[in-house]
Design an enzyme around this catalytic site. Structure first.
Site, PDB file in Angstrom:
ATOM      1  N   ARG A 145     -97.584  12.074   1.999  1.00 43.22           N
ATOM      2  CA  ARG A 145     -97.400  10.900   1.145  1.00 43.22           C
ATOM      3  C   ARG A 145     -97.671   9.616   1.946  1.00 43.22           C
ATOM      4  O   ARG A 145     -97.555   9.609   3.169  1.00 43.22           O
ATOM      5  CB  ARG A 145     -95.972  10.848   0.608  1.00 43.22           C
ATOM      6  CG  ARG A 145     -95.656  11.942  -0.394  1.00 43.22           C
ATOM      7  CD  ARG A 145     -96.360  11.696  -1.726  1.00 43.22           C
ATOM      8  NE  ARG A 145     -95.890  12.589  -2.751  1.00 43.22           N
ATOM      9  CZ  ARG A 145     -96.430  13.777  -3.031  1.00 43.22           C
ATOM     10  NH1 ARG A 145     -97.456  14.212  -2.323  1.00 43.22           N
ATOM     11  NH2 ARG A 145     -95.936  14.530  -4.001  1.00 43.22           N
ATOM     12  N   ILE A 147     -96.375 -12.349  13.000  1.00 42.15           N
ATOM     13  CA  ILE A 147     -95.650 -11.076  12.966  1.00 42.15           C
ATOM     14  C   ILE A 147     -96.432 -10.015  13.752  1.00 42.15           C
ATOM     15  O   ILE A 147     -95.908  -8.969  14.079  1.00 42.15           O
ATOM     16  CB  ILE A 147     -95.393 -10.569  11.527  1.00 42.15           C
ATOM     17  CG1 ILE A 147     -96.699 -10.218  10.806  1.00 42.15           C
ATOM     18  CG2 ILE A 147     -94.566 -11.551  10.734  1.00 42.15           C
ATOM     19  CD1 ILE A 147     -96.522  -9.179   9.716  1.00 42.15           C
ATOM     20  N   ASP A 148     -97.720 -10.301  14.044  1.00 38.36           N
ATOM     21  CA  ASP A 148     -98.562  -9.313  14.732  1.00 38.36           C
ATOM     22  C   ASP A 148     -98.297  -9.266  16.242  1.00 38.36           C
ATOM     23  O   ASP A 148     -98.701  -8.310  16.903  1.00 38.36           O
ATOM     24  CB  ASP A 148    -100.046  -9.641  14.516  1.00 38.36           C
ATOM     25  CG  ASP A 148    -100.419  -9.694  13.054  1.00 38.36           C
ATOM     26  OD1 ASP A 148     -99.715  -9.060  12.248  1.00 38.36           O
ATOM     27  OD2 ASP A 148    -101.401 -10.373  12.712  1.00 38.36           O
ATOM     28  N   GLY A 189    -103.312 -16.961  15.919  1.00 36.91           N
ATOM     29  CA  GLY A 189    -104.640 -17.041  16.544  1.00 36.91           C
ATOM     30  C   GLY A 189    -105.550 -18.084  15.927  1.00 36.91           C
ATOM     31  O   GLY A 189    -106.106 -18.942  16.639  1.00 36.91           O
TER      32      GLY A 189
HETATM   33  O1  F6P Z   1    -101.465 -12.091  10.673  1.00 38.05           O
HETATM   34  C1  F6P Z   1    -100.428 -11.668   9.881  1.00 38.05           C
HETATM   35  C2  F6P Z   1    -100.916 -10.715   8.842  1.00 38.05           C
HETATM   36  O2  F6P Z   1     -99.799 -10.374   8.050  1.00 38.05           O
HETATM   37  C3  F6P Z   1    -101.607  -9.472   9.365  1.00 38.05           C
HETATM   38  O3  F6P Z   1    -100.721  -8.511   9.842  1.00 38.05           O
HETATM   39  C4  F6P Z   1    -102.402  -9.054   8.145  1.00 38.05           C
HETATM   40  O4  F6P Z   1    -103.559  -8.363   8.534  1.00 38.05           O
HETATM   41  C5  F6P Z   1    -102.773 -10.368   7.531  1.00 38.05           C
HETATM   42  O5  F6P Z   1    -101.858 -11.309   7.996  1.00 38.05           O
HETATM   43  C6  F6P Z   1    -102.774 -10.402   6.029  1.00 38.05           C
HETATM   44  O6  F6P Z   1    -103.275 -11.648   5.663  1.00 38.05           O
HETATM   45  P1  F6P Z   1    -103.222 -12.322   4.240  1.00 38.05           P
HETATM   46  O7  F6P Z   1    -101.909 -13.012   4.098  1.00 38.05           O
HETATM   47  O8  F6P Z   1    -104.317 -13.322   4.286  1.00 38.05           O
HETATM   48  O9  F6P Z   1    -103.422 -11.249   3.227  1.00 38.05           O
END
Ligand code: F6P
Length: 372
Positions: free
Chosen positions: A290, A133-134, A110
């Protein structure tokens, strides 16, 4: 003079990026064109840090996770330089022309697409490749890295089953996905989860507890609950919607900043949230609970076969687009076909998982509770 093309990877890394870089390089090399890779996302082209991606450099990287070019989330127009945030768009344009690039290929999600659009508007020939990956990028059903992450999360849920069953526990497993639930829902369905919490369907704590107690009453002594990192309860979702509505109507700069801060407080990732949820569920259900946070494991490792194929197909099409002078497009995957979508149709638009999406319907039909 040989045609020269630039490439960079930006945003969070994901398995399959190297497969895409390799595919672009292979096609260009066969057309006697050069490929240079800018390092650390848009930072590389802003500060002219690059590497020649010749056949030797591209050899042996198909199966390697991460990105040989490294990555960053820094935007062309908001780049940290020392202690300042500087607009480096002009420097990027200068370096683009210095290398006499025929085009710049940006691989990302994005944020990268917003930056790519900005550079397109600054007059550069841009082609993009979707990765995240999202799976939350508009304009493409498939994004590089999603399938591998889905496999990692599903494997983790599979492993949690035996220990959950042995100890008669509720297992909350936090899955990435930013503000969408694709990864959580996909791995939840594939892993046979009992309750799935995703941002698109705000949950009620009581209903989640009720679903878990019902399982226990039916003689099922453990439960697997994938929780999206962006999942929220109904009250929080209502607060977020209210702040957003006020923000949309506000012109006052100071008020806008306050509202944005309130919004960030509610929506930014906080690891403690899932532990609080576990505590509340344990109190309500009296069942031992957990937490497992999958975190960056979901972004690491070897790309799956699907991601290698997808990345190769998208990379080949991106290089062909450059050779055909089809600029301003993202290579997209839908219904088994690769096509080109204007970057304008992608930038700033999230691919939401609607509450009546077939995956949601399928999960509901098989007895999964969304806590709603
Ligand atoms: O956009 C991919 C992602 O792994 C999201 O799932 C997660 O919220 C974010 O990036 C984590 O980002 P960073 O690598 O900046 O901690």
């Amino acid at each position: 003079m040989r045609k020269c093309v630039g490439i960079l990877t930006a945003g969070g890394d994901s398995p399959g990026l190297n497969a895409a870089i390799r595919a672009v390089g292979k096609v260009l090399s066969r057309a006697n064109a050069r490929l240079i890779g800018f390092k650390d996302g848009f930072e590389g082209i802003a500060f002219d840090r690059f590497v020649e991606l010749d056949d030797e450099m591209l050899s042996g990287i198909l199966t390697v996770g991460g990105t040989i070019l490294r990555t960053s989330r820094h935007k062309p127009n908001k780049m940290p330089v020392g202690k300042k945030i500087v607009d480096m768009t002009e420097a990027i344009v200068e370096n683009y022309h210095k290398h006499q690039l025929a085009a710049l290929i940006c691989i990302g999600g994005g944020g990268t697409h917003k930056s790519a659009l900005l550079l397109k508007k600054a007059g550069l020939n841009i082609v993009t490749i979707p990765k995240t990956i999202d799976n939350d990028l508009s304009g493409s059903n498939g994004t590089i890295g999603f399938d591998t992450a889905l496999n990692v999360a599903t494997d983790a849920i599979d492993s949690l089953h035996s220990t959950a069953s042995s100890h008669k526990r509720i297992m909350l497993v936090e899955v990435m996905g930013h503000k969408t639930g694709w990864l959580t829902l996909g791995s939840g369905i594939a892993g046979g989860a009992d309750v799935i919490l995703i941002p698109e369907i705000p949950y009620s704590l009581e209903k989640v507890a009720e679903a878990l107690k019902l399982r226990s009453r039916e003689g099922k002594f453990f439960s697997i609950v994938p929780v999206a990192e962006g999942a929220v309860d109904v009250a929080t979702a209502e607060k977020i919607a209210k702040i957003q509505q006020t923000l949309d109507k506000t012109d006052d700069k100071k008020r806008k900043a306050e509202l944005k801060a309130e919004l960030a407080e509610l929506t930014s990732y906080k690891p403690e949230r899932i532990f609080e949820l576990a505590k509340k569920l344990e109190e309500l259900t009296k069942l031992e609970t957990r937490v497992t946070i999958l975190g960056y494991l979901q972004r690491g490792g070897t790309p799956s076969c699907f991601d290698r194929m997808l990345a190769t197909r998208l990379g080949v099409r991106a290089a062909e687009a450059v050779l055909n002078r089809e600029f301003g497009f993202m290579t997209s995957y839908a219904n088994g076909e690769i096509s080109l979508v204007p970057i304008e149709e992608v930038a700033g638009k999230r691919k939401e998982l609607s509450a009546d999406h077939p995956w949601v319907k399928c999960a509901e039909a098989s007895g999964v509770s969304f806590g709603a």
